[in-house]
Design an enzyme around this catalytic site. Structure first.
Site, mmCIF file in Angstrom:
data_model
loop_
_atom_site.group_PDB
_atom_site.id
_atom_site.type_symbol
_atom_site.label_atom_id
_atom_site.label_comp_id
_atom_site.label_asym_id
_atom_site.label_seq_id
_atom_site.Cartn_x
_atom_site.Cartn_y
_atom_site.Cartn_z
ATOM 1 C CD GLU A 133 -3.481 -5.384 -15.137
ATOM 2 O OE1 GLU A 133 -4.488 -4.980 -15.637
ATOM 3 O OE2 GLU A 133 -3.346 -5.674 -13.986
ATOM 4 C CB CYS A 192 -15.525 9.472 2.469
ATOM 5 S SG CYS A 192 -14.335 10.792 1.568
ATOM 6 C CG HIS A 207 -12.157 5.960 1.257
ATOM 7 N ND1 HIS A 207 -13.129 5.959 0.582
ATOM 8 C CD2 HIS A 207 -12.002 7.297 1.182
ATOM 9 C CE1 HIS A 207 -13.432 7.011 0.064
ATOM 10 N NE2 HIS A 207 -12.734 7.867 0.604
ATOM 11 C CD GLU A 246 -13.938 2.204 0.636
ATOM 12 O OE1 GLU A 246 -14.153 3.221 -0.077
ATOM 13 O OE2 GLU A 246 -14.234 2.532 1.957
#
Length: 555
Positions: free
Chosen positions: A140, A382, A508, A510
């Site tokens: 990309e 965090c 983290h 996520e």
């Protein structure tokens, strides 16, 4: 030899090239192909690690510690592509590499120029991803066609087919077909101009993916095909998805994009593509069993992309529990003045994410205290973990003035501080504790229950750590250290034993969540919030109601 797909964008920024590239990667993987993903960014920063979230959104961290563009989060959530530091390059990195070569004398006195030296360096980083096991490399190109900073990248991919053969390269151009309300029609002229600019550079797109808020008519597609010199079947509609981003790959498949790519690149044909898991995700989102609300209390709450992976991970946990989740984006700075009682009342769970800088810290601490004292499920990430330590130190351990030395160098109780090896660092970029680190989980902890494992590894991006001097004081007041670095030198997870769900982590989680596989901590957190909502509902149902005569008397 690996096939190459180059994805460019035109007309305006933020069209969704990253999401489209990730969707293409997912569709090709579902056809049994091995795919690698890459993002080339035109900004001069070496990486996004020192860039403001307001300008760039979140910084996405890979296993190897690379600080990368948030689009790589889309790549990981949609595909199984192995991402490394070779998956994201910036203009700054390209120029730095070329300049370092020049300083070492590798160009043998030649004049160093954009063409061929910069473009050769760009082509070399694209070729890095190729190996015998890779079928397709999707690259990309950031920015918009026509921007001056993107020109070296576009020139490099124009040259690329000369090396590997035009039959091994495919150019996809993402563009906008706006709807003019006053005229009552879609306008194809911006797409024509964008493709015209691309063709002036020397790139003829093979496929056009047209972002639009209205369906493209046959006439619109014929007009675009004629003026942009592509077959009509290569004009692919990508209508805005108001419901979920997970509709995008299914929509592109319905428009036969993956078949078109396979035909143009000579890839193996398949009789069908199984998108059942993604269709089940959409079914769950449309028909959830229940609904809950989660407050995300952050410094950058008004900018959605600053916590992109956080919001996605919450949604994944909702999918896991077949629950619709209403996310409240709460500015921690506003909470300092408005008060936690007013801004957080009614939420089933509270999450405090990471960040940098002192602004809004006291609001985060107030939110954590509100969650702790009221038994509301809490997840700190965090800086959210560090704020949880500060709040506990001040209000439970009774360490007045406790703080992090990041915000108060003279605090009498530095419960969060720098490690010795971090104290003399002056360069900001790439010098934090970054990438995947191991963690040992304590038997009987909520984290251990959530993961179902004793040893885990998670991605880090921080500089400050819990001060081990205060471990005994925290333990004696009910805080447990549920996760530690295996050598016990660093605290990774804090939990409050007597709380329904109070888990704060230094890493983290996520970054490792996927729509088809929610992260264990987010799943546990959302599960606790659902349980709280059910308990509250039972309490309300159990409360006695007044008889009709009593109701009349009250009236």
């Amino acid at each position: 030899m690996a096939k190459h797909i180059f994805v460019t964008g035109g007309v305006v920024s933020s069209l969704g090239k990253g999401l489209t590239s990730a969707s293409v990667g997912m569709l090709l993987e579902q056809r049994g192909l091995k795919v690698k993903m890459q993002k080339l960014d035109p900004y001069i920063n070496v990486d996004p690690g020192t860039m403001s979230p307001y300008q760039h959104g979140e910084v996405y961290v890979l296993d190897d510690g690379s600080e990368t563009d948030l689009d790589l989060g889309h790549y990981e959530r949609f595909t199984n592509s192995p991402l490394t530091r070779d998956s994201n390059y910036t203009t700054g990195q390209i120029y730095m590499s070329v300049i370092n070569k020049e300083r070492r004398g590798e160009f043998l006195g030649k004049t160093v120029q954009v063409i061929p030296h910069i473009t050769d360096e760009i082509k070399s980083v694209i070729r890095k991803l190729g190996d015998d096991d890779t079928d397709v490399i999707i690259t990309e190109i950031g920015g918009t066609v026509g921007d001056i900073e993107s020109q070296p990248f576009l020139e490099a991919i124009r040259q690329f087919p000369q090396t590997v053969g035009r039959e091994n390269c495919l150019f996809i151009h993402l563009t906008l077909v706006p709807y003019l309300k006053a005229a009552g029609e879609l306008k194809t002229k911006p797409t024509q101009h964008s493709v015209g600019q691309l063709r002036e550079i020397g790139i003829q797109p093979d496929i056009l993916i047209c972002r639009t808020e209205r369906n493209l008519s046959r006439d619109d597609r014929e007009k675009i095909a004629l003026f942009c010199n592509v077959p009509i079947e290569a004009v692919i509609e990508e209508k805005d998805k108001d419901f979920s981003i997970y509709e995008v790959p299914i929509s592109l498949h319905d428009n036969q994009l993956d078949d078109l790519i396979a035909n143009k690149l000579g890839l193996p044909q398949v009789s069908s593509v199984d998108l059942t898991p993604w269709q089940e995700i959409l079914h769950t989102l449309r028909y959830p069993d229940h609904e809950i609300s989660i407050a995300v209390v952050g410094k950058y709450a008004e900018h959605k992309d600053a916590y992109k992976s956080i919001y996605e991970a919450i949604d994944h946990a909702g999918i896991h529990h077949k629950s619709q989740i209403r996310i409240g984006r709460i500015q921690s700075e506003a909470l300092e003045t408005e008060g936690a009682e007013r801004m957080l009342a009614g939420f089933d769970g509270i999450l405090v994410p990471g960040g940098f800088g002192e602004r809004g810290i006291e609001g985060k601490i107030d939110a954590i205290r509100y969650a702790r004292e009221r038994g509301i499920p809490f997840l700190g990430i965090c800086l959210g973990m560090q704020c949880a330590a500060i709040e506990f130190a001040r209000n439970v351990v009774d360490l007045e003035g406790a703080h992090s030395t990041e915000f108060d160098k003279h605090t009498p109780h530095p419960v969060i501080c720098l490690l010795d090896e971090q104290k003399n660092i002056t360069d900001k970029g790439g010098t934090m504790r970054l990438g995947t680190q191991p963690c040992s989980l304590e038997e009987g902890s909520k984290a251990r229950e959530a993961y179902g494992d004793e040893e885990i590894s998670e991605r880090h991006r921080h500089r400050y750590e819990f001060n081990n001097v205060y471990r005994d004081q925290f333990r004696s007041h009910g805080m447990s250290f549920a996760g530690m670095k295996p050598d016990k030198s660093l605290v990774e997870i804090l939990e409050i034993d007597e709380h329904p769900w109070f888990v704060a982590v230094q890493f983290h989680p996520e970054f490792k969540s996927k729509p088809i596989q929610a992260h264990p901590l987010f799943a546990g957190f959302v599960g606790a919030a659902i349980a709280r909502r059910r308990r509250d509902a039972k309490k309300n149902d159990a409360q006695p109601t007044n008889s009709p005569s009593e109701q009349a008397a009250d009236a």
